[in-house]
Design an enzyme around this catalytic site. Sequence first.
Site, PDB file in Angstrom:
ATOM      1  N   SER A   1     -11.937 -30.073 -12.139  1.00 27.66           N
ATOM      2  CA  SER A   1     -13.178 -30.495 -11.476  1.00 27.66           C
ATOM      3  C   SER A   1     -14.059 -31.416 -12.310  1.00 27.66           C
ATOM      4  O   SER A   1     -15.086 -31.900 -11.809  1.00 27.66           O
ATOM      5  CB  SER A   1     -13.985 -29.270 -11.041  1.00 27.66           C
ATOM      6  OG  SER A   1     -13.468 -28.737  -9.847  1.00 27.66           O
TER       7      SER A   1
ATOM      8  N   LYS B   1     -15.053 -34.607 -10.673  1.00 31.56           N
ATOM      9  CA  LYS B   1     -16.230 -34.792  -9.819  1.00 31.56           C
ATOM     10  C   LYS B   1     -17.310 -35.636 -10.494  1.00 31.56           C
ATOM     11  O   LYS B   1     -18.221 -36.126  -9.802  1.00 31.56           O
ATOM     12  CB  LYS B   1     -16.796 -33.438  -9.403  1.00 31.56           C
ATOM     13  CG  LYS B   1     -15.886 -32.640  -8.468  1.00 31.56           C
ATOM     14  CD  LYS B   1     -16.537 -31.340  -8.037  1.00 31.56           C
ATOM     15  CE  LYS B   1     -15.706 -30.571  -7.015  1.00 31.56           C
ATOM     16  NZ  LYS B   1     -14.512 -29.941  -7.606  1.00 31.56           N
TER      17      LYS B   1
ATOM     18  N   SER C   1     -19.766 -26.861  -7.912  1.00 28.68           N
ATOM     19  CA  SER C   1     -18.458 -27.522  -7.963  1.00 28.68           C
ATOM     20  C   SER C   1     -17.700 -27.375  -6.647  1.00 28.68           C
ATOM     21  O   SER C   1     -16.476 -27.267  -6.625  1.00 28.68           O
ATOM     22  CB  SER C   1     -17.609 -26.964  -9.121  1.00 28.68           C
ATOM     23  OG  SER C   1     -16.522 -27.809  -9.405  1.00 28.68           O
TER      24      SER C   1
END
Length: 428
Positions: free
Chosen positions: A49, A52, A113
């Site tokens: 993640s 992101k 997230s």
Amino acid sequence: MTMTGAFAIPKHTYAATVDLEAKSAILVDAETGKVLFDKEADLTLPPASMTKMMTEYLVLEAIKEGSISWDTTTQISEYAYEISANPEFSGVGLKMDKDYTVRELYTAMAVNSDNATTITLAELIAGSESEFVKMMNEKAKEMGLPDYEFVNSTGLNNSHLGDNYPEGTEPDATNMLSARAAALLGYHLINDYPEALEFSSKPTAEFDGQTVTNWNWMIPNMPGHLAAFGYEGVDGLKTGYTELAGNTFTGTAEQDGQRLIAVVMKADSRESRFRQTAKLFDYGFQHFERKQLFDAGYQLKDESKLEVAKGKEETVEIETKEAVQTLVKNGEEEQYSIQYNINKDQLNEDGKLEAPVEKGQKIGTAEVVYSGEESYGNILPDRNSTTVDLVTTSSVEKSNWFMLMLGGIGDFFADVFTGAVDMVKGWF
């Protein structure tokens, strides 16, 4: 006191380096990009993640450019709903046929997230995640990321997405970044869009009637037992975990006006990624200090003047235009020196400046030279050294035609005299 692990431990001074329990890591000065520590930082690994951060950057860029605003609303697609409804991905539980603002979606992405809100933002900006992935890779190239491949907006493996994996990518592909590339991405995110920290620093946030919790446990004032991981000054940036990637983290902290960025990849556990990051921050904040090494107006001894051709003065003094400062490791102040790099295009064939010369005229750069043992370079592609402009301290007018003529005559007779002497010497 630094809070790490499952309990509080007093901050202590580390030795000259860091014993880090992670596959790959890097520590960077967030102001200059100077690398302070490096462990296998060029290994290309799945960032999970941490991906992101690029999605966040492109959202903030779209807001700046005016194509969307924080108040723009959108509804989620069936694809995003499938991801949100899958308990394996522990999302915030998005609802079909409901309007969500960009601010709400971004908050869920940055704090919790959330994957479905990330996909929704990608679709809003580019029309589809496939087109958004192209934007991600184009932006990575523009930033000069050294090692990267973006295949989706979230950091999940494409295999998690089923038939919805972005067109143009492989069904089993995953995003790839090196720690160095992740640090550079984080550098651009917080320097180009510092408002990103307003979101990433939230311990919790409200979303659609529920409280969501930040996965970055190093933020001070986290709720409950998570507070034990808090570290002074941490306000971002992005955690990551998949079975393939392991535990990853890009963190940033500011103390006494000094901001650092740390990246840890392939740590042993969620807790360990924060412990290792705390080690890096301790090392950076305790062993490095921003210092002014050379004042504005600094002059190198025996190199403080340049000869001037066709001027009323024969020389002009040169100096640094600005002060030189950088993060310096304790005890290494004497390892830095200045080297002049004169722009040869400004000199004639005799190596002189041609009059007229203006005061403050840039005639080259003064480069900081480090002679110590630990030089890890810089994450910025065009900043492998620290330089400031080298300028003239005064102006030099061009000599008038009469003086130039006299000078020419003098040169002529000097040449004649020298030739005559050489000829006479040849007689004997």
